[in-house]
Design an enzyme around this catalytic site. Sequence first.
Site, short mmCIF file in Angstrom:
data_model
loop_
_atom_site.label_atom_id
_atom_site.label_comp_id
_atom_site.label_asym_id
_atom_site.label_seq_id
_atom_site.Cartn_x
_atom_site.Cartn_y
_atom_site.Cartn_z
CG ASP A 256 13.92 -20.27 -42.66
OD1 ASP A 256 13.22 -19.56 -43.41
OD2 ASP A 256 13.42 -21.19 -41.97
CD GLU B 157 7.81 -20.76 -43.43
OE1 GLU B 157 6.66 -21.15 -43.18
OE2 GLU B 157 8.67 -21.53 -43.95
#
Length: 388
Positions: free
Chosen positions: A77, A134
């Site tokens: 991400d 995350e």
Amino acid sequence: MAMDLDQLVADMRAWRRHLHAHPEFGFEEKQTSAFVAEKLREFGLDDVAEGIGGTGVVGTLKRGNGNRSIALRADMDALRIPEQADRPYASRNPGIMHACGHDGHTAMLLGAARMLAKDGGFDGTVRFIFQPAEEWGKGALAMIEDGIFERFPFDEIYGIHNLPGLPVGHFQTRPGAFMSAEDNFEIVLKGTGGHAARPHATNEVLVAACALVVNLQTIVSRRLDPTDIGVVSVTELLTDGTRNALPGIARILGDARSFHPDVSAEIERQMRIIAEGTALTYNLSAEVTYTREFIPLLNDPALTEEAFAAARDIFEPGSIELRKEPMTASEDFARFLDVVPGCFVFLGNGEASAPLHNPTFDFNDDGLLYGAKFHAGIVRRRLPQSGA
């Protein structure tokens, strides 16, 4: 024929820059996941599963008859930060960028998958875990809740994060506490706002909020044992006031870091005492919301030694470092380590690198091969072939 490393480096650089140009926020990594899955299938993995924990991908590669399994994890991400850099591969998604190097982490793990699929050198099963979300501490939990341990079991797990300030080609980790827990808090002060010319006719909140921000700093300096590590950071102060109106509501937001549940609990307890006491002093009300987002990342001591041993086959002797102190940043890789043992390591991103989460940050492509080699090396060390 063994892997052509020059070609692999060129390919990893191209993958990394493609990912950098197309960043996606947590649980929105649909294009990223599709790209990863396509590459893994090209490499000839035995199985590629998509949609794990929302947008996660798990690739499986088996060799020999070994019954043990090793997991390698990368995060995918990006952050909601507008990129401030003139690069040919700069973000094409306004307001989102890879400001933490997850594009590099993904490219390194793809490189390792390609190396291991082509050259083998191990006996057992490797799980390549490409994790969503995350940055806000939800991705690992989502994959766990989606049954990753039951559907794709593994015995131990390893992960990498780049580290600005550490030279490229340097390796760093430590046993035990490596990265901290992260708690988030929001304190809402409520009173009665009014005209800026008549503060005596109000119970305005801004002066109290400023006092509260200062008072919160005494938690670490005066209320925790000096031998405990703790951080309390106020990051936002928001009110409903304007130039000539005193606010009646103030929101104070921030986070706290620690390495032990007792310290986290004490920070919360003291924060509530200070907030309620400050509110009472200024004739206001206080509401405290305190949540625990990340748990401490604890490296398994024995497997940390194995990580160091694998690193010695890749890095120069003077480039392998035992980190003396844990870092007070957080990582949701810790959620996997809460179930199985493993080790998380840092690889240098260069001494001139911008800090993580900075709008000018860029992953240093010179570190890609080091990461891919470490991933492959720990697999071959932990899943040795007979006679190896």
